[in-house]
Design a protein around this motif. Structure first.
Motif, mmCIF file in Angstrom:
data_model
loop_
_atom_site.group_PDB
_atom_site.id
_atom_site.type_symbol
_atom_site.label_atom_id
_atom_site.label_comp_id
_atom_site.label_asym_id
_atom_site.label_seq_id
_atom_site.Cartn_x
_atom_site.Cartn_y
_atom_site.Cartn_z
ATOM 1 N N VAL A 101 0.863 -1.183 0.000
ATOM 2 C CA VAL A 101 0.000 0.000 0.000
ATOM 3 C C VAL A 101 0.903 1.238 0.000
ATOM 4 O O VAL A 101 1.464 1.588 1.026
ATOM 5 C CB VAL A 101 -0.944 0.012 1.214
ATOM 6 N N GLY A 103 2.637 4.737 0.262
ATOM 7 C CA GLY A 103 2.432 5.972 1.016
ATOM 8 C C GLY A 103 1.852 5.792 2.408
ATOM 9 O O GLY A 103 1.706 6.761 3.137
ATOM 10 N N VAL A 104 1.510 4.550 2.780
ATOM 11 C CA VAL A 104 0.997 4.310 4.133
ATOM 12 C C VAL A 104 2.111 3.639 4.933
ATOM 13 O O VAL A 104 2.522 2.526 4.604
ATOM 14 C CB VAL A 104 -0.255 3.410 4.109
ATOM 15 N N ASN A 108 2.087 3.911 11.046
ATOM 16 C CA ASN A 108 0.767 4.539 10.958
ATOM 17 C C ASN A 108 -0.327 3.474 10.804
ATOM 18 O O ASN A 108 -1.368 3.514 11.461
ATOM 19 C CB ASN A 108 0.769 5.497 9.759
ATOM 20 N N PHE A 109 -0.041 2.522 9.941
ATOM 21 C CA PHE A 109 -0.977 1.420 9.715
ATOM 22 C C PHE A 109 -1.222 0.624 10.997
ATOM 23 O O PHE A 109 -2.371 0.352 11.377
ATOM 24 C CB PHE A 109 -0.419 0.518 8.612
ATOM 25 N N SER A 112 -3.259 2.539 13.505
ATOM 26 C CA SER A 112 -4.673 2.595 13.103
ATOM 27 C C SER A 112 -5.360 1.266 13.374
ATOM 28 O O SER A 112 -6.495 1.219 13.857
ATOM 29 C CB SER A 112 -4.796 2.931 11.611
ATOM 30 N N ALA A 113 -4.662 0.170 13.063
ATOM 31 C CA ALA A 113 -5.255 -1.153 13.241
ATOM 32 C C ALA A 113 -5.481 -1.449 14.725
ATOM 33 O O ALA A 113 -6.564 -1.889 15.118
ATOM 34 C CB ALA A 113 -4.356 -2.214 12.602
ATOM 35 N N SER A 116 -8.335 0.558 16.064
ATOM 36 C CA SER A 116 -9.640 0.055 15.610
ATOM 37 C C SER A 116 -10.038 -1.199 16.382
ATOM 38 O O SER A 116 -11.174 -1.332 16.836
ATOM 39 C CB SER A 116 -9.603 -0.261 14.114
ATOM 40 N N ASN A 148 6.968 2.153 3.790
ATOM 41 C CA ASN A 148 5.587 2.005 3.343
ATOM 42 C C ASN A 148 5.167 0.552 3.443
ATOM 43 O O ASN A 148 5.953 -0.361 3.200
ATOM 44 C CB ASN A 148 5.430 2.493 1.909
ATOM 45 N N LEU A 149 3.893 0.374 3.753
ATOM 46 C CA LEU A 149 3.317 -0.927 4.035
ATOM 47 C C LEU A 149 3.617 -1.949 2.936
ATOM 48 O O LEU A 149 3.125 -1.809 1.808
ATOM 49 C CB LEU A 149 1.806 -0.732 4.185
ATOM 50 N N ASN A 150 4.437 -2.934 3.281
ATOM 51 C CA ASN A 150 4.788 -4.055 2.396
ATOM 52 C C ASN A 150 5.538 -3.658 1.126
ATOM 53 O O ASN A 150 5.887 -4.507 0.313
ATOM 54 C CB ASN A 150 3.539 -4.868 2.003
ATOM 55 N N GLN A 165 1.723 -8.243 13.275
ATOM 56 C CA GLN A 165 0.333 -7.793 13.427
ATOM 57 C C GLN A 165 -0.463 -8.767 14.287
ATOM 58 O O GLN A 165 -1.268 -8.357 15.133
ATOM 59 C CB GLN A 165 -0.328 -7.658 12.058
ATOM 60 N N HIS B 325 -6.155 -3.136 -1.537
ATOM 61 C CA HIS B 325 -5.630 -2.249 -0.490
ATOM 62 C C HIS B 325 -6.662 -2.079 0.625
ATOM 63 O O HIS B 325 -6.354 -2.185 1.811
ATOM 64 C CB HIS B 325 -5.295 -0.862 -1.059
ATOM 65 N N ARG B 332 -7.684 -5.730 9.014
ATOM 66 C CA ARG B 332 -7.004 -5.437 10.281
ATOM 67 C C ARG B 332 -7.888 -4.598 11.189
ATOM 68 O O ARG B 332 -7.406 -3.912 12.082
ATOM 69 C CB ARG B 332 -5.666 -4.726 10.009
ATOM 70 N N GLY B 333 -9.182 -4.574 10.884
ATOM 71 C CA GLY B 333 -10.131 -3.912 11.770
ATOM 72 C C GLY B 333 -10.402 -2.453 11.447
ATOM 73 O O GLY B 333 -11.219 -1.808 12.082
ATOM 74 N N ILE B 334 -9.699 -1.911 10.448
ATOM 75 C CA ILE B 334 -9.847 -0.485 10.134
ATOM 76 C C ILE B 334 -11.129 -0.293 9.311
ATOM 77 O O ILE B 334 -11.276 -0.906 8.261
ATOM 78 C CB ILE B 334 -8.611 0.021 9.367
ATOM 79 N N GLU B 338 -12.153 4.950 6.955
ATOM 80 C CA GLU B 338 -10.795 5.283 7.397
ATOM 81 C C GLU B 338 -9.763 4.627 6.479
ATOM 82 O O GLU B 338 -8.729 5.226 6.159
ATOM 83 C CB GLU B 338 -10.599 4.844 8.852
ATOM 84 N N LEU B 342 -6.865 6.532 4.413
ATOM 85 C CA LEU B 342 -5.442 6.167 4.532
ATOM 86 C C LEU B 342 -4.824 5.926 3.159
ATOM 87 O O LEU B 342 -3.710 6.368 2.877
ATOM 88 C CB LEU B 342 -5.287 4.895 5.376
ATOM 89 N N GLY B 346 -2.057 8.160 1.322
ATOM 90 C CA GLY B 346 -0.829 7.504 0.882
ATOM 91 C C GLY B 346 -0.505 7.815 -0.562
ATOM 92 O O GLY B 346 0.657 7.997 -0.927
ATOM 93 N N PHE B 347 -1.544 7.898 -1.368
ATOM 94 C CA PHE B 347 -1.399 8.205 -2.795
ATOM 95 C C PHE B 347 -0.695 9.558 -2.982
ATOM 96 O O PHE B 347 0.132 9.736 -3.868
ATOM 97 C CB PHE B 347 -2.801 8.220 -3.416
ATOM 98 N N ALA B 349 1.054 11.087 -0.448
ATOM 99 C CA ALA B 349 2.063 11.322 0.600
ATOM 100 C C ALA B 349 3.440 11.670 0.053
ATOM 101 O O ALA B 349 4.079 12.614 0.491
ATOM 102 C CB ALA B 349 2.154 10.104 1.511
ATOM 103 N N GLN B 350 3.871 10.892 -0.944
ATOM 104 C CA GLN B 350 5.231 11.125 -1.431
ATOM 105 C C GLN B 350 5.366 12.480 -2.118
ATOM 106 O O GLN B 350 6.429 13.078 -2.120
ATOM 107 C CB GLN B 350 5.642 10.000 -2.371
#
Lengths: 257, 374
Positions: A101, A103-104, A108-109, A112-113, A116, A148-150, A165, B325, B332-334, B338, B342, B346-347, B349-350
């Protein structure tokens, strides 16, 4: 990891006559399985037998259509819940191919997880400590949290991140979809230790999906199920895995065809 | 790296330029350069609307920067850039006062210089800005557009030998604004130019950033971010003209669109002329379509006239949020909303990280967040 209050002893995942299709094609043809807290079930089977479909259908991936049956977590119908509601109810799916993903960031991920799933933001200091402990235990470099995530993760890094996780979110039931695939021996050991830490409390259940017996030398299952043609075709104890190691899946593939 | 030649080669090589609006026919919408633009919403900027509107220009400059307001006859104006379409020529023909910023030789501006362009009326208004960065000087300039206006202008950036100019142009107009603008950067030997364009507000914004070089070693980085809401037309037309050897250009524009009639247009023209050996260029446009009814047109166009390039490539992609995504985050519960935020954050962010001014980055970030809440 300090927070064990979320885990209630005695959780049970019940899969009853589950039927799942992708498009017009029926993949799961009546799966029955009960996983209780403290138990580790291995699901083994050849490629294309529907093992991953089972994992993703339980988690609620939109690609899979449930055409019949029930999945209950402590009596609550998971199939009526959205993907995130299932996770918050205590289900965790460690994915075979975790997506990148852009930019995440990992930190931060994860924050958030955790927020939640716990229903409230963790205290920053405690979270940082838990994160560091978890990363150290899985031999994950500290710089990882800012990545960034993965994105650009090696196969081993992705799997270790899935287990990180798992340890942070402390679900009631963990479904691990071929977490062992693509791992070298060192990474397999580290990841297995993580799984063993997770199940050490005795009040969580594990459904471990694998093609190979290798990981079962590190993560000892209580029950082994052979999956073929979209259903469970044989069940037994750990000794069944040894037999599969020696004889392979051929007999089951022929029988289910 | 994939080299591709445009299907209509040399189209931009022979384009007409003139200071005189009469040299350009009134566009009909069938012309290549106008075909994406809804002419009926230009409020007459293309048909010679007289200057009747009110736009104020305020400059908050660093001590090292000389600020002048000059008349049409100032001989420094219009030397870096000759208008290449009718509205640009209209603006050049019609402006009354121009703003000139000069960063003296070897000066290092101690803080950003902010030009605030504020629209207060509905009639057409025209403007001109010239930023001169003399050799070895360094400056950051922010163009901050706000309010309601029907505004056409030209901005010239002249970046001297070894000088560095970083520009942020923020189109943060009110919902009814119309803005048509050309930004041209002329880079001297070893000059560095960094442009960051953020377009969020306005009914119709058509911004055409272009770059050309007068010596080797010029380095241009053009970044853009836009968020298009229902009914908005936000158009960015880039042109990098490599006519000197060993120069570099990098173009990255990203946009998100949501709502009925949201329309983004991105045109990315890069020319590498015969004499521009050793050119290194890349351009990228990505659009994220968040809802039905939004439309993104993305046209990269690379014309290579020499065989001796260091690198040349382009990429363009428009698509929806990736279900995988969202699934991963939800698993993961999000919650969905939200997770969506995110991924969109992220798109961008850079790109946002490239805004070196903390305050401005925070403002743009907050604006993007506000768009996501809509």
């Amino acid at each position: 990891m300090s927070d064990s209050s979320r885990v209630r002893p005695g959780s049970t995942l019940e899969i009853r006559d589950l039927r799942v299709a992708v498009g017009d094609k029926e993949i799961l043809r009546g799966v029955n399985l009960t996983v209780k807290a403290g138990e580790t079930h291995a699901i083994m089977g050849p490629n294309g037998s529907g093992k991953s479909t089972l994992a993703y259908a339980i988690a609620g991936h939109p690609k899979y259509t449930v055409t019949g049956g029930q999945v209950l977590l402590d009596g609550a119908d998971l199939l009526e819940m959205s993907v995130d509601e299932r996770a918050r109810a205590g289900l965790f799916l460690a994915m075979q191919y975790p997506v990148e993903v852009p930019g995440v960031s990992v930190s931060n991920f994860l924050r958030s997880a955790v927020t939640s799933v716990r229903g409230e933001a963790p205290k920053l200091r405690q979270f940082a400590k838990d994160l560091k402990t978890g990363m150290d235990a899985l031999s994950i470099d500290a710089a990882f949290a800012q990545r960034n995530l993965n994105e650009g993760f090696s196969g081993g890094e992705k799997k270790r991140h899935e287990i990180l996780q798992l340890e942070l979110l402390k679900p009631k039931i963990a479904v691990l979809d071929e977490t062992d695939s693509g791992l070298d021996v060192d990474a397999l050991r580290v990841v297995s230790e993580g799984i063993n830490r997770f199940r050490a409390s005795g009040d969580t259940g594990v459904l471990l999906i694998t093609h190979y017996t290798r990981i079962l030398r590190y993560v000892k299952p209580d029950f082994v199920h052979v999956f073929a043609g979209g259903r469970i075709v044989e069940q037994g104890g750990p000794e069944l895995a040894d037999r599969l190691e020696a004889e392979g899946y051929e007999a089951y593939v022929k029988a289910s065809a | 790296m994939g080299l591709e030649t445009a299907s209509a080669p040399l189209s931009t090589l022979h384009r007409k330029t003139s200071y005189d609006v009469a040299d350009f026919a009134v566009p009909t919408g069938r012309e290549e350069e106008w075909r994406f633009t809804p002419l009926s919403r230009l409020r007459g900027l293309h048909t010679g609307a007289p200057a009747s509107g009110a736009v104020t220009v305020q400059v908050d400059a660093a001590d090292e920067v000389v600020v002048e307001t000059v008349g049409r006859d100032d001989r420094r104006l219009g030397r870096a850039y000759v208008p290449a379409d009718r509205i640009s020529a209209q603006a050049y023909t019609s402006f009354e006062k121009a703003t000139i910023l000069t960063v003296p030789r070897e000066a290092v501006a101690s803080r950003p210089t902010v030009i605030t362009v504020n629209g207060t009326g509905a009639g057409a208004a025209y403007g001109h800005t010239l930023v001169r960065v003399e050799p070895m000087a360094t400056a950051v300039v922010v163009l901050d557009h706000r309010g309601s206006a029907v505004y056409a202008d030209n901005v010239e950036y002249v970046v001297g030998e070894g000088a560095t100019l970083k520009v942020v142009s923020l189109q943060d107009w009110a919902d009814d604004a119309v803005h048509v603008s050309h930004h041209h950067a002329l880079l001297g030997k070893d000059a560095t130019f960094r442009s960051f364009v953020v377009t969020l507000g306005g009914d119709l914004v058509r911004l055409s950033p272009s770059v050309s070089y007068t010596g080797p070693g010029g380095d241009a980085d053009l970044t853009g971010l836009y968020f298009v809401d229902a009914g908005q037309h936000l158009e960015h037309r880039l042109l990098v003209d490599h006519s000197r050897p060993n120069c570099r250009s990098n173009v990255v524009y990203k946009g998100a669109l949501q709502g009925d009639g949201a329309h983004a247009v991105w045109i990315g023209d890069v020319i590498i002329r015969v004499e521009a050996e050793g050119t290194d260029t890349y351009e990228l446009n990505r659009n994220l379509l968040l809802t039905d009814g939004a439309r993104a047109d993305s046209v990269p166009n690379l014309e290579i006239l020499t065989g001796e390039v260091a690198g040349a490539g382009h990429a363009s992609a428009s698509g929806r949020l990736d279900d995988e995504h969202i699934f991963y985050l939800q698993a993961r519960g999000i919650p969905f909303e939200e997770a969506r935020r995110l991924v969109i954050r992220g798109f961008f962010a850079q790109l946002l990280e490239k805004i070196e001014l903390d305050e401005l980055r925070e403002r743009v970030f907050a604006k993007v967040e506000a768009e996501l809440e809509k």
